[in-house]
Design an enzyme around this catalytic site. Sequence first.
Site: not given
Ligand code: KE4
Length: 432
Positions: A147, A242, A270
């Site tokens: 993801y 990523d 993060k």
């Molecule tokens: P954000 O747009 O949520 O800041 O980041 C997206 C993203 C991009 N790449 C990786 C590898 C990620 O894990 C994420 C976001 N991770 C999720 C956890 N599975 C955030 C939690 C959520 O979506 O509420």
Amino acid sequence: MTQQTIQTSQALFDQAQKTIPGGVNSPVRAFGSVGGTPRFFTKANGPYLWDADGNRYVDTICSWGPAIVGHAHPKVIEAVKQAAEGGLSFGAPTRGEVELAEWVRDHLPSMEMMRLTSSGTEATMSAIRLARGFTGRNKVIKFEGCYHGHVDSLLVKAGSGLLTFGNPTSAGVPPSFAAETIVLDYNDIAGVQACFAEHGQDIAAVIVEPVAGNMNLVRPAPGFLEALRSECTKAGAVLIFDEVMTGFRVGARGVQGLMNIQPDLTTLGKVIGGGMPMGAFGGRKDIMLKVAPVGPVYQAGTLSGNPVAVAAGLATLKIVSEPGFFETLTQMTADLMQGLVQKAKAAGVQAFSADSVGGMFGLYFSEQVPVSMGDVTNSNREQFNRFFHAMLNRGVYLAPSAYEAGFLSIQHQGEPIAQIFKAAEEAFEEIA
Ligand code: KE4
């Protein structure tokens, strides 16, 4: 075990659903995968969370990674207060952004230049556009189970055949967008090589979680990342790591430092925001100089490089840079995994395994640690859900999905870890 009272969370959840889809501002928070009532939190400190009914939990999500130094760390809070007192946002450059960019470059030398964003999604979206602008090509390879944020062209699952183009995983993504995305199996080196043999000159980029954390934790197989590097180099495609989740979570130099593999672009998020909205994309100077205003690839953001978020990020990164930080976090996490496996066996739960990389971990109700998305989907999700609630009712907050990784902070040492072990002993007995 005293039954928790959760009326206030329940009432807030009922109320929230009237104005917010699913009552949450990000889907995983709604407990859809595990069932039950999502807890509404009022306070966090160190390794702990308190919900609206006053129940205390040991947190093993840490806001999905950012709270690596512990929630509300005094040095981070002080930095945020000082920054906020000077103004929340200028929409103009500040010294802090330069400090942060130089700190990241010093720790991730592949990121010769970078641009800050307000989320990981913005970072990956921008990196994909930049790779397409740099190469003049359209196709992007991603991997099933990875993801990268809710980017239209990355909300795509494998097409009918592995080498065919993808199909949208979300309504609202035009098939024409998905058609530019090829979805392969994580760790399938032969599949990558076959795809490049067939489509190599059309491929703008490969984007990969170098240690997967969104299908639960799945390590790269030996040679997988190396194959991506060599195929991208041969074809002139951009290799994007990523590291939104893994950056400064698995170690001071990300997975690229652990594995000694240099991507062309890296995305971050993060931890670099310390809990405030922050992302970044960056890499080779020749690629980054294609970004507006110096280049033709447009990218922008009202709050990009926000001074308060940058202050939180800098304060956090200074703490994770302290000698021994990652050694301690890594060993603590590995010891927790080993202890949980022992306690599961002692309770008669045979199909349980666990793994960790740095301060992120995976719990699996399967005999073996998974090496693919297929392995993860074959694990016992119902058993995980029972374990999740047994732990939640004993004051331990796991990620509310069998397909998510978990995260510790440096402040979990001692009593918090002991509380996790005690709860797990009882929880494994309960579900055995
Ligand atoms: P954000 O747009 O949520 O800041 O980041 C997206 C993203 C991009 N790449 C990786 C590898 C990620 O894990 C994420 C976001 N991770 C999720 C956890 N599975 C955030 C939690 C959520 O979506 O509420």
